[in-house]
Structure formats: structure tokens, C-alpha cells
Design a protein around this motif. Structure first.
Motif, PDB file in Angstrom:
ATOM      1  N   ASN A  59       0.794  -1.230   0.000  1.00 54.28           N
ATOM      2  CA  ASN A  59       0.000   0.000   0.000  1.00 54.28           C
ATOM      3  C   ASN A  59       0.826   1.279   0.000  1.00 54.28           C
ATOM      4  OD1 ASN A  59      -2.593  -1.057  -0.149  1.00 54.28           O
ATOM      5  ND2 ASN A  59      -2.689  -1.407   2.044  1.00 54.28           N
ATOM      6  N   ILE A  60       2.138   1.168   0.209  1.00 48.23           N
ATOM      7  CA  ILE A  60       2.988   2.352   0.181  1.00 48.23           C
ATOM      8  C   ILE A  60       4.364   1.956  -0.329  1.00 48.23           C
ATOM      9  CG2 ILE A  60       3.829   2.126   2.565  1.00 48.23           C
ATOM     10  CD1 ILE A  60       3.465   5.269   2.697  1.00 48.23           C
ATOM     11  N   VAL A  61       5.014   2.850  -1.078  1.00 56.26           N
ATOM     12  CA  VAL A  61       6.366   2.579  -1.556  1.00 56.26           C
ATOM     13  C   VAL A  61       7.247   3.775  -1.208  1.00 56.26           C
ATOM     14  CG1 VAL A  61       5.739   1.037  -3.441  1.00 56.26           C
ATOM     15  CG2 VAL A  61       5.788   3.487  -3.859  1.00 56.26           C
ATOM     16  N   LYS A  62       8.501   3.482  -0.873  1.00 53.26           N
ATOM     17  CA  LYS A  62       9.465   4.542  -0.597  1.00 53.26           C
ATOM     18  C   LYS A  62      10.331   4.776  -1.828  1.00 53.26           C
ATOM     19  CE  LYS A  62       9.677   3.659   4.371  1.00 53.26           C
ATOM     20  NZ  LYS A  62      10.559   3.286   5.521  1.00 53.26           N
ATOM     21  N   LEU A  63      10.620   6.022  -2.080  1.00 52.43           N
ATOM     22  CA  LEU A  63      11.407   6.396  -3.242  1.00 52.43           C
ATOM     23  C   LEU A  63      12.749   5.684  -3.267  1.00 52.43           C
ATOM     24  CD1 LEU A  63      11.750   8.237  -5.744  1.00 52.43           C
ATOM     25  CD2 LEU A  63      12.681   9.975  -4.202  1.00 52.43           C
ATOM     26  N   PHE A  95      -3.186   5.585 -10.534  1.00 55.07           N
ATOM     27  CA  PHE A  95      -2.790   4.374  -9.830  1.00 55.07           C
ATOM     28  C   PHE A  95      -2.266   4.636  -8.419  1.00 55.07           C
ATOM     29  CE2 PHE A  95      -2.517   2.946 -14.251  1.00 55.07           C
ATOM     30  CZ  PHE A  95      -3.222   1.758 -14.167  1.00 55.07           C
ATOM     31  N   LEU A  96      -1.808   5.845  -8.149  1.00 54.20           N
ATOM     32  CA  LEU A  96      -1.195   6.130  -6.858  1.00 54.20           C
ATOM     33  C   LEU A  96      -1.313   7.609  -6.530  1.00 54.20           C
ATOM     34  CD1 LEU A  96       1.734   7.600  -7.603  1.00 54.20           C
ATOM     35  CD2 LEU A  96       2.386   5.252  -8.145  1.00 54.20           C
ATOM     36  N   ILE A  97      -0.957   7.925  -5.292  1.00 52.39           N
ATOM     37  CA  ILE A  97      -0.887   9.311  -4.836  1.00 52.39           C
ATOM     38  C   ILE A  97       0.519   9.546  -4.304  1.00 52.39           C
ATOM     39  CG2 ILE A  97      -1.765  11.018  -3.204  1.00 52.39           C
ATOM     40  CD1 ILE A  97      -4.401   9.402  -3.185  1.00 52.39           C
ATOM     41  N   ALA A 127       5.205   7.107  -2.440  1.00 49.46           N
ATOM     42  CA  ALA A 127       3.821   7.161  -2.930  1.00 49.46           C
ATOM     43  C   ALA A 127       2.974   6.162  -2.164  1.00 49.46           C
ATOM     44  CB  ALA A 127       3.767   6.850  -4.427  1.00 49.46           C
ATOM     45  N   LYS A 128       1.670   6.403  -2.150  1.00 53.19           N
ATOM     46  CA  LYS A 128       0.734   5.454  -1.550  1.00 53.19           C
ATOM     47  C   LYS A 128      -0.300   5.055  -2.584  1.00 53.19           C
ATOM     48  CE  LYS A 128      -2.468   8.866   0.414  1.00 53.19           C
ATOM     49  NZ  LYS A 128      -3.113   9.357   1.654  1.00 53.19           N
ATOM     50  N   ARG A 129      -0.894   3.931  -2.349  1.00 51.38           N
ATOM     51  CA  ARG A 129      -1.862   3.379  -3.287  1.00 51.38           C
ATOM     52  C   ARG A 129      -3.121   4.229  -3.312  1.00 51.38           C
ATOM     53  NH1 ARG A 129      -5.444  -0.910  -2.468  1.00 51.38           N
ATOM     54  NH2 ARG A 129      -6.091  -1.869  -4.404  1.00 51.38           N
ATOM     55  N   ASN A 130      -3.692   4.399  -4.495  1.00 55.17           N
ATOM     56  CA  ASN A 130      -4.901   5.182  -4.676  1.00 55.17           C
ATOM     57  C   ASN A 130      -6.088   4.272  -4.893  1.00 55.17           C
ATOM     58  OD1 ASN A 130      -6.650   7.342  -5.089  1.00 55.17           O
ATOM     59  ND2 ASN A 130      -6.231   7.421  -7.284  1.00 55.17           N
ATOM     60  N   TYR A 131      -7.109   4.384  -4.062  1.00 60.94           N
ATOM     61  CA  TYR A 131      -8.365   3.689  -4.322  1.00 60.94           C
ATOM     62  C   TYR A 131      -9.487   4.485  -3.667  1.00 60.94           C
ATOM     63  CZ  TYR A 131      -8.357   1.859   0.494  1.00 60.94           C
ATOM     64  OH  TYR A 131      -8.360   1.757   1.857  1.00 60.94           O
ATOM     65  N   SER A 132     -10.706   4.272  -4.143  1.00 62.16           N
ATOM     66  CA  SER A 132     -11.859   4.958  -3.564  1.00 62.16           C
ATOM     67  C   SER A 132     -12.888   3.918  -3.157  1.00 62.16           C
ATOM     68  CB  SER A 132     -12.474   5.923  -4.583  1.00 62.16           C
ATOM     69  OG  SER A 132     -12.897   5.218  -5.735  1.00 62.16           O
TER      70      SER A 132
END
Length: 249
Positions: free
Chosen positions: A18-22, A48-50, A56-61
Motif C-alpha cells: 500500500n505504500i512505496v518509498k522512493l 494508480f497512486l498518490i 507514494a501510496k496506493r490510490n483507491y476509492s
């Protein structure tokens, strides 16, 4: 490393964590920080992400439920293509479950003339099926006004007694991590029983349902095949190892 390969690594990592580091992406791909930042910008623009500080973190609604009348007016041509593809999987002598929903409803004209038995929890579905002289069982129970679906304990009890060659399920959200989801707990229960009691199960959904998450999980992503149309390539690659997608032409 090719751009598509980097994008796959980023999306696969997001699907798991759900999250990735640069810096982690720089290390995984052997790319520069500026390259990864451009990749994150591209994927953010695609929805796809924010981007957040340092990664970045995963984008979903979390999607809400539409009324049946509203559903039938959205993405009509895509739904008809999907419905025709789904109906091609139905053979004579099959016993199928046809879930309540607008895309499953579009399947019905393509089933005309087949020697099948259809079990459904969709009130409009049962009416059209009988108009086309298709043998039909409408399960009993409470009618949900918004979607015209039959739900509740009585319908669940009846469904547990049935076995299906194939089940065709309508859905509100498709997501690799969160699986297939829908807003209503009682509709989710009917879908889950149908999937469990079918030899083969298919989710029929247009491309707008991908990357959506609703309130109630129906099942994991690998539990059903997906019949859709015009699915973005990034999504197909992300789901490739988890399930089969049949695309309408």
C-alpha cells in the motif's frame, strides 16, 4: 530497465504494501531518483497512486451503490459487449446463476434459444428471462428497492440448496488486494454462496469497476475469472498472476 518494467515493480509493491518509498524503488530498479519521480508522476496522472513525501501510496476509492435505473444508463455499449462474451460461455444443458445487476441483465437477450435453466435474484432479470421463454427460478426473499435484488436469510437458505454449472456475478469493485467488493452485506452473501456452489464463476464488469473498493468483500481476486472490455494494460499486468480476464471484442 524498461519503463514498463519499472511501472510493474512500483504497482506490484503497492499491491502488497500500500505504500512505496522512493529510495526502495531506486534500489530495486537500479534507476536514478529523477527517473523514479517521473514514473511516480506518470502513474499518479493515470490514477494508480498518490505521491507523498519520500514515495507514494496506493490510490483507491470506496464506491457507493447506484440505483438499478442509474446503472442501466452507464457504459451501455461496453456492458453489451461484455454480456455477449459472457453468454458465449453458456452451453446447452447448463444450470447458471445470473446475479442481479445491469451487466448480467444485458446477458439475457444473448441467452435466447439456449436450452438452460437460469436461477436469478434479479427481479427484472426474471421478468425478461420468462419473456424470452428461458426456464427460470427467481429465488424468494426480500426485494432491495435500489437494485431490485432479492436478498435476506430466506434467499440465502434457498441458494445453499442449489448447484450451478456457471455463476455470473455483478460487482462494484475489483482490486488485487481487496478482491471483489460490493456495498451491501446481504447482496454480498448471495454472491458468495453462488460462487461457492458453482463449478465455474465469472465476474462481469466494465472497466470502471477496476481499482474500486466497496464496503463488503465478496471473495478474493483469484476466486473468479473476469469478463470485461477495454481494460487498461497496467491493470491487466497487475492482475495477470491472480486471475484470468476474458476481454470482449
Amino acid at each position: 530497465m524498461l519503463t514498463e518494467e519499472r511501472h510493474k515493480i512500483i504497482l506490484d509493491t503497492l499491491a502488497k504494501d500500500n505504500i512505496v518509498k522512493l529510495q526502495d524503488l531506486v534500489d530495486q530498479t537500479g534507476s536514478s531518483e529523477s527517473t523514479i519521480r517521473r514514473d511516480l508522476s506518470t502513474l499518479e496522472e493515470a490514477g494508480f497512486l498518490i505521491r507523498v513525501h519520500g514515495g507514494a501510496k496506493r490510490n483507491y476509492s470506496v464506491s457507493a451503490e447506484d440505483r438499478m435505473e442509474d446503472k442501466t444508463s452507464k457504459n451501455v455499449q461496453d456492458k453489451q459487449r461484455i454480456a455477449e462474451k459472457a453468454a458465449q460461455l453458456v452451453s446447452d444443458q447448463d444450470i447458471i446463476f445470473l446475479d442481479a445487476g445491469s451487466t448480467t441483465y444485458e446477458m439475457i437477450p444473448f441467452l435466447k434459444g439456449k436450452s438452460i435453466l437460469v436461477v436469478t435474484n434479479g427481479v427484472p432479470h426474471a421478468s425478461l428471462l420468462s419473456d424470452l421463454q428461458l426456464e427460470t427460478i427467481l429465488i424468494g426473499g426480500k426485494i432491495k428497492m435500489e437494485t431490485k435484488a432479492v436478498i435476506g436469510p430466506v434467499s440465502q437458505m434457498q441458494m445453499r440448496n442449489y448447484r450451478f454449472s456457471k455463476a455470473f456475478i455483478g460487482i462494484n469493485g475489483i482490486d488485487k488486494q481487496y478482491g471483489f467488493t460490493t456495498p451491501d452485506t446481504e447482496e454480498a452473501a448471495i454472491k458468495r454462496i453462488a460462487i461457492d456452489n458453482a463449478a465455474q464463476s465469472y465476474v462481469v464488469a466494465d472497466a470502471s469497476k477496476f481499482k474500486q473498493v466497496s464496503f463488503v468483500k465478496v471473495c478474493d481476486i483469484e476466486d473468479c475469472g473476469i469478463i470485461s472490455y477495454n481494460v487498461p494494460s497496467e491493470i491487466k499486468r497487475n492482475l495477470k498472476d491472480s486471475t484470468t480476464i476474458w476481454e470482449a471484442e
